[in-house]
Design an enzyme around this catalytic site. Structure first.
Site, PDB file in Angstrom:
ATOM      1  CG  HIS A 189      32.816  40.357  32.273  1.00  0.00           C
ATOM      2  ND1 HIS A 189      31.609  40.989  32.098  1.00  0.00           N
ATOM      3  CD2 HIS A 189      33.655  41.288  32.818  1.00  0.00           C
ATOM      4  CE1 HIS A 189      31.701  42.249  32.508  1.00  0.00           C
ATOM      5  NE2 HIS A 189      32.918  42.454  32.964  1.00  0.00           N
ATOM      6  NE  ARG A 234      30.661  41.411  39.909  1.00  0.00           N
ATOM      7  CZ  ARG A 234      31.126  42.517  39.339  1.00  0.00           C
ATOM      8  NH1 ARG A 234      30.348  43.225  38.541  1.00  0.00           N
ATOM      9  NH2 ARG A 234      32.371  42.921  39.559  1.00  0.00           N
ATOM     10  CD  GLU A 279      31.392  47.029  31.522  1.00  0.00           C
ATOM     11  OE1 GLU A 279      31.158  45.807  31.557  1.00  0.00           O
ATOM     12  OE2 GLU A 279      31.878  47.654  32.488  1.00  0.00           O
ATOM     13  CG  HIS A 296      34.967  45.385  29.844  1.00  0.00           C
ATOM     14  ND1 HIS A 296      35.822  46.219  30.536  1.00  0.00           N
ATOM     15  CD2 HIS A 296      34.200  44.795  30.778  1.00  0.00           C
ATOM     16  CE1 HIS A 296      35.600  46.100  31.833  1.00  0.00           C
ATOM     17  NE2 HIS A 296      34.605  45.247  32.008  1.00  0.00           N
ATOM     18  CG  ASP A 310      31.916  47.693  39.052  1.00  0.00           C
ATOM     19  OD1 ASP A 310      31.342  47.626  37.941  1.00  0.00           O
ATOM     20  OD2 ASP A 310      32.671  46.806  39.479  1.00  0.00           O
TER      21      ASP A 310
END
Length: 379
Positions: free
Chosen positions: A134, A109, A343, A205, A278
């Site tokens: 992304h 982000r 990631e 991803h 996350d």
């Protein structure tokens, strides 16, 4: 309209002929390459297969340079597909997802979709709580890469991104090279150049489900992250600018533990804000791709994936927003937490946080990033 009546013997001959037609050769993971052959924006799309002498197989499409399947042996020697995805190109095109994709220009982000470069404010597309995620709604995961097979175990995927693509400056040429090694590792190398000062942060991803059964959650899998610190987020999943210790928090995976051990502890604000895990962890590896950055093991299958990288961070995402609305390979419905993403990256919103490692790429420089997913089996 008259019906055409065929003699019985002729009809039987025709049926026999159809039955004897050669069928398309499926991949080890059961994919039909014909189901991936198409054109997107007048550019050819196909499925490519890498195999090593150990029998491991990786299937990749140049639509988004996506890993579609990874076949590795479990503790009993049975080959299992350990990533989520679709079994045809139409679903990749029509169902919004990041499954297996090479993300760019900027993974993760950017706050409010804005950043400054040499005094100029650049506004990117906003597609996630007012932020740019992304690369925006038309990021590179939805674009066609030019595929150049190198040999049976390696392929290069190149994306030429024009100046102004999603408002990012500079004509950028980026190449993602996938190499399947003989010791069952997928080595992903990213390179990029630009003709104008810009930013770049690429990642893969893939959603891993190491049990080989994507109908089951990954919450029993054992996770290790080589990181003493992480970057907390607010309720819009945006990094606050802080770097906090994982000590005595549910974010501490320096000692391996089950992913689900504390994942639903929403009394802890970060898990509430992230709807689970996350977050970006600040790796202890100092850019050394020979040091283990993270590891996940499925107790059910014995399959492990080890992660190595020269990047300073890793985003661990536990499939919190998979909600049963997407059906993937083998007609399996993807429910919440049936995949984990690992990631490797620079930290989210780095362009707006000058104290963090820089993501600026200048003309004459080459962006270099590496991610290695190495698969092993624990008996």
């Amino acid at each position: 309209m008259k019906k055409l009546l065929l003699p019985l013997g002729f009809a039987a001959l025709m049926l026999s002929s159809c039955a004897n037609k050669p069928q398309a050769e499926l991949t080890l993971s059961g994919l039909n390459p014909a189901d991936f052959k198409t054109e997107v924006n007048n550019q050819p799309v196909s499925l490519y297969t890498l195999k090593n002498k150990a029998g491991m197989e990786v299937c990749i499409t140049n639509f988004g340079a996506r890993i579609v399947s990874i076949m590795v042996p479990n503790r009993n020697g049975e080959m299992k597909d350990v990533v989520l995805g679709f079994d045809n190109i139409n679903d990749y095109i029509n169902v919004p997802s990041d499954f297996g994709a090479a993300i760019g220009r900027y993974a993760n982000r950017i706050k409010d979709g804005k950043f400054e470069l040499d005094g100029e404010t650049i506004q990117l597309p906003q597609n996630n709580f007012g932020h740019s995620l992304h690369g925006g709604p038309q990021g590179w995961q939805y674009q066609v890469y030019e595929a150049k097979p190198i040999n049976g175990t390696a392929i290069a995927m190149t994306r030429t991104s024009p100046d102004g693509d999603a408002n990012y400056p500079g004509n950028v040429v980026a190449t993602v090279t996938y190499t399947l090694t003989e010791d069952n590792a997928i080595e992903i190398k990213y390179e990029a150049t630009t003709d104008k000062k810009t930013i770049i942060n690429m990642t893969n991803h893939s959603y891993f489900n190491l049990s080989g059964d994507a109908s089951k959650p990954v919450t029993d899998d054992i996770l290790y992250i080589n990181a003493d610190n992480f970057t907390p987020v607010d309720s819009t999943f945006m990094t606050t600018g802080e770097i906090l210790s994982v000590a005595e928090t549910p974010m501490n995976f320096t000692t391996p533990k089950a992913i689900g051990a504390e994942i639903n502890n929403y009394d802890y604000e970060q898990l509430k804000n992230g709807n689970g895990y996350d977050h970006n962890w600040v790796l202890n590896t100092n850019g050394d791709a020979k040091q283990l950055a993270a590891k996940v093991t499925s107790p059910e299958s014995g399959i492990s994936v080890e992660v190595y990288t020269n990047e300073p961070g890793i985003q661990v995402y536990t499939g919190n927003f998979l909600d049963g609305t997407v059906t993937g390979k083998k007609d399996i419905v993807y429910n919440q937490r049936t995949g984990i993403c690992l990631e490797v990256q620079h930290y989210p919103d780095s362009p707006n946080k000058p104290d963090w490692p820089s993501v600026v790429l200048e003309p004459g420089q080459t962006y270099n990033s590496v991610c290695i997913y190495k698969f092993t089996v624990e008996k």
